[in-house]
Write a protein that holds these residues in place. Sequence first.
Motif, short mmCIF file in Angstrom:
data_model
loop_
_atom_site.label_atom_id
_atom_site.label_comp_id
_atom_site.label_asym_id
_atom_site.label_seq_id
_atom_site.Cartn_x
_atom_site.Cartn_y
_atom_site.Cartn_z
N SER A 70 -32.61 -39.43 20.27
CA SER A 70 -32.66 -39.27 18.85
C SER A 70 -31.88 -38.04 18.46
N GLY A 71 -31.16 -38.17 17.57
CA GLY A 71 -30.33 -37.08 17.13
C GLY A 71 -29.40 -36.81 18.53
N ARG A 72 -29.29 -35.63 18.70
CA ARG A 72 -28.75 -35.15 20.10
C ARG A 72 -29.57 -34.64 21.48
N GLU A 73 -30.94 -34.94 21.05
CA GLU A 73 -32.07 -34.42 21.73
C GLU A 73 -32.50 -35.88 22.49
N GLU A 74 -33.05 -35.30 23.96
CA GLU A 74 -33.93 -36.41 24.63
C GLU A 74 -35.38 -36.36 24.34
N TYR A 75 -36.16 -37.20 24.34
CA TYR A 75 -37.54 -37.17 23.96
C TYR A 75 -38.07 -38.27 25.13
N ILE A 127 -40.36 -48.00 12.79
CA ILE A 127 -40.09 -46.44 12.29
C ILE A 127 -39.05 -46.10 12.65
N ASP A 128 -38.11 -45.28 11.87
CA ASP A 128 -37.08 -44.86 11.94
C ASP A 128 -36.99 -43.49 12.48
N PHE A 129 -37.04 -43.21 14.15
CA PHE A 129 -37.20 -41.93 14.56
C PHE A 129 -36.45 -40.95 13.85
N GLU A 130 -35.12 -40.99 13.64
CA GLU A 130 -34.05 -40.05 13.17
C GLU A 130 -34.88 -39.75 11.58
N ALA A 131 -35.40 -40.58 10.99
CA ALA A 131 -35.78 -40.14 9.50
C ALA A 131 -37.36 -39.29 9.94
N VAL A 132 -38.04 -39.61 10.79
CA VAL A 132 -39.27 -38.63 11.11
C VAL A 132 -39.04 -37.35 11.32
N LEU A 133 -37.93 -37.16 12.49
CA LEU A 133 -37.50 -35.95 12.89
C LEU A 133 -36.44 -35.16 12.22
N ARG A 162 -31.88 -48.99 20.14
CA ARG A 162 -33.11 -49.80 20.73
C ARG A 162 -34.32 -49.64 19.77
N LEU A 163 -35.31 -50.64 20.13
CA LEU A 163 -36.50 -50.45 19.64
C LEU A 163 -37.65 -50.21 20.72
N LEU A 164 -38.17 -49.25 20.54
CA LEU A 164 -39.13 -49.07 21.68
C LEU A 164 -40.60 -49.65 20.89
N VAL A 165 -40.98 -50.68 21.58
CA VAL A 165 -42.43 -50.95 21.00
C VAL A 165 -43.70 -50.18 21.99
N VAL A 166 -44.12 -49.54 21.08
CA VAL A 166 -45.33 -48.94 21.63
C VAL A 166 -46.69 -49.16 21.21
N GLN A 167 -47.69 -49.10 21.92
CA GLN A 167 -49.04 -49.43 21.61
C GLN A 167 -49.81 -48.15 21.29
N GLY A 169 -43.11 -50.07 16.45
CA GLY A 169 -41.55 -50.05 16.97
C GLY A 169 -40.86 -48.67 16.64
N PHE A 170 -40.53 -47.96 17.70
CA PHE A 170 -39.61 -46.76 17.25
C PHE A 170 -38.17 -47.01 17.32
N LEU A 171 -37.49 -46.99 16.16
CA LEU A 171 -36.05 -47.27 16.19
C LEU A 171 -35.46 -45.83 16.74
N VAL A 172 -34.65 -46.00 17.82
CA VAL A 172 -34.20 -44.70 18.62
C VAL A 172 -32.67 -44.99 18.93
N LYS A 173 -32.05 -44.14 18.68
CA LYS A 173 -30.54 -44.19 19.06
C LYS A 173 -30.07 -44.72 20.63
N GLU A 174 -31.00 -44.54 21.55
CA GLU A 174 -30.58 -45.08 22.79
C GLU A 174 -31.89 -44.88 23.60
N ALA A 175 -32.39 -46.00 24.47
CA ALA A 175 -33.26 -45.73 25.40
C ALA A 175 -32.39 -45.58 26.72
N LYS A 176 -32.68 -44.62 27.41
CA LYS A 176 -31.90 -44.01 28.64
C LYS A 176 -32.27 -44.38 30.00
N GLU A 177 -33.77 -44.08 30.14
CA GLU A 177 -34.00 -44.42 31.46
C GLU A 177 -35.54 -44.32 31.71
N ILE A 178 -36.14 -44.54 32.77
CA ILE A 178 -37.62 -44.03 32.98
C ILE A 178 -37.29 -43.33 34.10
#
Length: 159
Positions: free
Chosen positions: A12-17, A57-63, A75-80, A87-96
């Motif tokens: 999100s943005g230029r950072e990894e979370y 939720i748009d993660f960029e809007a929150v952060l 991607r949409l990261l669906v979290v419980q 759903g967290f709308l994020v720039k890219e889901a990269k890896e586990i």
Amino acid sequence: MQPVNKAVIFESGREEYAVSVQSVISIEKVEFINPIPHMPFYMRGVTKARGDLIPVIDFEAVLYNRTLAESEEARLLVVQTQALPIGFLVKEAKEIIDISPESLKQLGIAAYDKTKYFTGIASFSERLITIIDPDILVSSLEGIKDIQEYMKNTKASSV
């Protein structure tokens, strides 16, 4: 700080979370988000994921206080969360990845009231990944109780 063994890394943005893989229901391509009028700035609307209506939720809007630009990588990261699946709308889901306890560092600014959801930093030789607790994040959002009520009513009326 809750131990994180495996985590989903996203950008999100230029950072990894990261969020614990235990919280993640699914990672989806963004198909369609139905906007809902009069919602907070961070709330993009609702979408269907695995047959359920999920608030997005748009993660960029929150952060970063800006909306995420549409892209193929989004991607949409669906979290419980304790409150509801979201759903967290994020720039890219990269890896586990595996995060060892040795790589986790306490975050000095975690005490700052507006960022209590940052629970630590995974420090690797070439990267830093901020760990996020989705329960704390969602509960800290202004208006989340109204969104929770809206989702409950929407689900009840569709039954």
